[in-house]
Design an enzyme around this catalytic site. Structure first.
Site, PDB file in Angstrom:
ATOM      1  N   TYR A  34       0.829  -1.207   0.000  1.00 47.10           N
ATOM      2  CA  TYR A  34       0.000   0.000   0.000  1.00 47.10           C
ATOM      3  C   TYR A  34       0.857   1.247   0.000  1.00 47.10           C
ATOM      4  CZ  TYR A  34       0.780   0.739   5.063  1.00 47.10           C
ATOM      5  OH  TYR A  34       1.339   0.972   6.292  1.00 47.10           O
ATOM      6  N   ARG A  53       8.356   4.617  -4.371  1.00 48.59           N
ATOM      7  CA  ARG A  53       8.277   3.639  -3.274  1.00 48.59           C
ATOM      8  C   ARG A  53       7.260   2.541  -3.597  1.00 48.59           C
ATOM      9  NH1 ARG A  53       7.223   5.832   2.680  1.00 48.59           N
ATOM     10  NH2 ARG A  53       5.103   6.029   1.883  1.00 48.59           N
ATOM     11  N   ARG A 100      -6.904 -21.574  -2.186  1.00 47.76           N
ATOM     12  CA  ARG A 100      -5.976 -20.996  -1.219  1.00 47.76           C
ATOM     13  C   ARG A 100      -4.688 -21.811  -1.221  1.00 47.76           C
ATOM     14  NH1 ARG A 100      -4.190 -21.888   3.894  1.00 47.76           N
ATOM     15  NH2 ARG A 100      -3.463 -20.046   5.030  1.00 47.76           N
ATOM     16  N   HIS A 102      -0.357 -21.075  -0.687  1.00 40.47           N
ATOM     17  CA  HIS A 102       0.622 -20.032  -0.345  1.00 40.47           C
ATOM     18  C   HIS A 102       1.389 -19.535  -1.570  1.00 40.47           C
ATOM     19  CE1 HIS A 102      -0.347 -21.493   3.608  1.00 40.47           C
ATOM     20  NE2 HIS A 102       0.415 -20.585   4.177  1.00 40.47           N
ATOM     21  N   LYS A 145       6.362  -1.508   1.866  1.00 41.35           N
ATOM     22  CA  LYS A 145       5.139  -1.031   2.513  1.00 41.35           C
ATOM     23  C   LYS A 145       4.048  -2.085   2.339  1.00 41.35           C
ATOM     24  CE  LYS A 145       2.968   3.463   3.391  1.00 41.35           C
ATOM     25  NZ  LYS A 145       3.097   3.428   4.840  1.00 41.35           N
ATOM     26  N   GLU A 177      12.332   2.449  14.191  1.00 43.24           N
ATOM     27  CA  GLU A 177      11.328   3.461  13.826  1.00 43.24           C
ATOM     28  C   GLU A 177      10.137   3.305  14.753  1.00 43.24           C
ATOM     29  OE1 GLU A 177       9.815   2.796   9.818  1.00 43.24           O
ATOM     30  OE2 GLU A 177       9.826   0.626  10.104  1.00 43.24           O
ATOM     31  N   LEU A 201      10.997   1.682   7.092  1.00 49.31           N
ATOM     32  CA  LEU A 201      10.339   2.132   5.870  1.00 49.31           C
ATOM     33  C   LEU A 201      11.013   3.448   5.449  1.00 49.31           C
ATOM     34  CD1 LEU A 201       7.741   1.480   4.082  1.00 49.31           C
ATOM     35  CD2 LEU A 201       6.823   3.513   5.178  1.00 49.31           C
TER      36      LEU A 201
END
Ligand code: PDD
Length: 281
Positions: A34, A53, A100, A102, A145, A177, A201
């Site tokens: 995101y 980014r 489903r 992985h 991110k 951070e 980040l």
């Protein structure tokens, strides 16, 4: 529920009509990335840097970028209100698969979701906030991110339950951070922030602050900060796109300096506001 218009997979629609499949890998695995991009008076702040980014996050987890920068701008702009300070939340997941598993599915189309929210300035900005230090329990790709934020939310929740605004994360005795922010400290008169790498980040706000420090002759460096050194800092700040620069006045129940936001924060806060203004004049 706020029924604003959001963007989902090529369509603009009311928030309560935006639906994704339960087989979306973002839902099942947190398999996505995101961006959070502030917008002042309808202008996306440091759009190119946020796109860079985003591109790095996508390529790190091998999701093909569904759009180029011009297309992203075209998609996001209709969500913005020119009269408000807002931020875009943009999420891209690997997409929907019929089973489903992985491992990455083949021939999958990424899911794209974007919405816009108002920036609500922190109420107690001028008096500063409290923080706790906690063990950084996250993984080795903190420069990505990723939407997979379980560790971050558990760490932030620990802070909130202690009446604090943020958890400051510490790995092997060194500060990395915040749970959702970068950190700066003023130690012996020098503004220091931990160097870029896979443990933090690369914050866009962090970068702007380093550029403003450089331009305005504020002594600064990108260097490691031990928790012991942080405890002697005369100022501590937390930075992010949604909260900007937040001064910390108490760390683990100990008061920082005189318990008020320091002079270097006052200066940088002013410089940051002026810089934001100058970006859309
Ligand atoms: N988070 N570090 C982490 C772990 C973050 O989640 C964020 C921001 C930052 C600051 O980055 P920037 O200055 O580019 O916002 C650093 C956003 C705001 C969020 O998750 O909502």
């Amino acid at each position: 529920m706020d029924n604003k218009t959001v963007y989902l997979n090529g369509q603009y629609l009311p928030l309560n009509e935006a639906k994704i499949s339960v087989m979306d890998r973002g839902f099942l695995f947190g398999d996505g990335i995101y961006e959070v991009i502030p917008s002042y008076s309808g202008n996306l702040f440091h759009f190119q840097e946020h796109m860079e980014r985003l591109e790095n996050s996508l390529s790190s987890i091998r999701i093909p970028n569904p759009h180029d920068r011009a297309q992203w701008l075209e998609i996001l702009t209709p969500l913005l209100d020119k009269n408000l300070d807002q931020y875009i939340y943009l999420q891209i997941t690997r997409g929907v698969s019929d089973k489903r598993d992985h491992a990455f599915p083949e021939n999958v189309t990424p899911t794209v979701f974007a919405m816009c929210s108002n920036i609500v300035p922190l109420e107690n900005l001028e008096s500063g906030v409290k923080a706790i230090s906690v063990d950084d329990s996250r993984w080795e790709l903190c420069n990505v991110k990723a939407t997979t934020l379980l560790a971050n939310i558990l760490l932030r929740q620990q802070a909130v339950e202690k009446g604090c605004a943020e958890a400051i994360l510490v790995k092997d005795g060194y500060v990395t951070e915040g749970a959702a922010s970068n950190i700066f400290a003023v130690i012996d008169g020098v503004l220091i922030t931990p160097p870029q790498g896979c443990e933090i980040l690369p914050g866009i706000t962090r970068n702007v602050i380093l550029e403003l420090a450089e331009k305005n002759n504020i002594p600064h460096s990108e260097d490691i900060i031990s928790l012991d050194a942080l405890q002697t800092a005369s100022e501590i700040w937390l930075t992010s796109s949604t909260r900007e620069i937040v001064p910390v006045v108490q760390l683990d129940n100990e008061t920082i300096a005189n318990g008020k936001p320091g002079p270097i924060w006052q200066n940088m806060h002013q410089l940051f506001q002026a810089y934001k203004q100058s970006c859309h004049e």
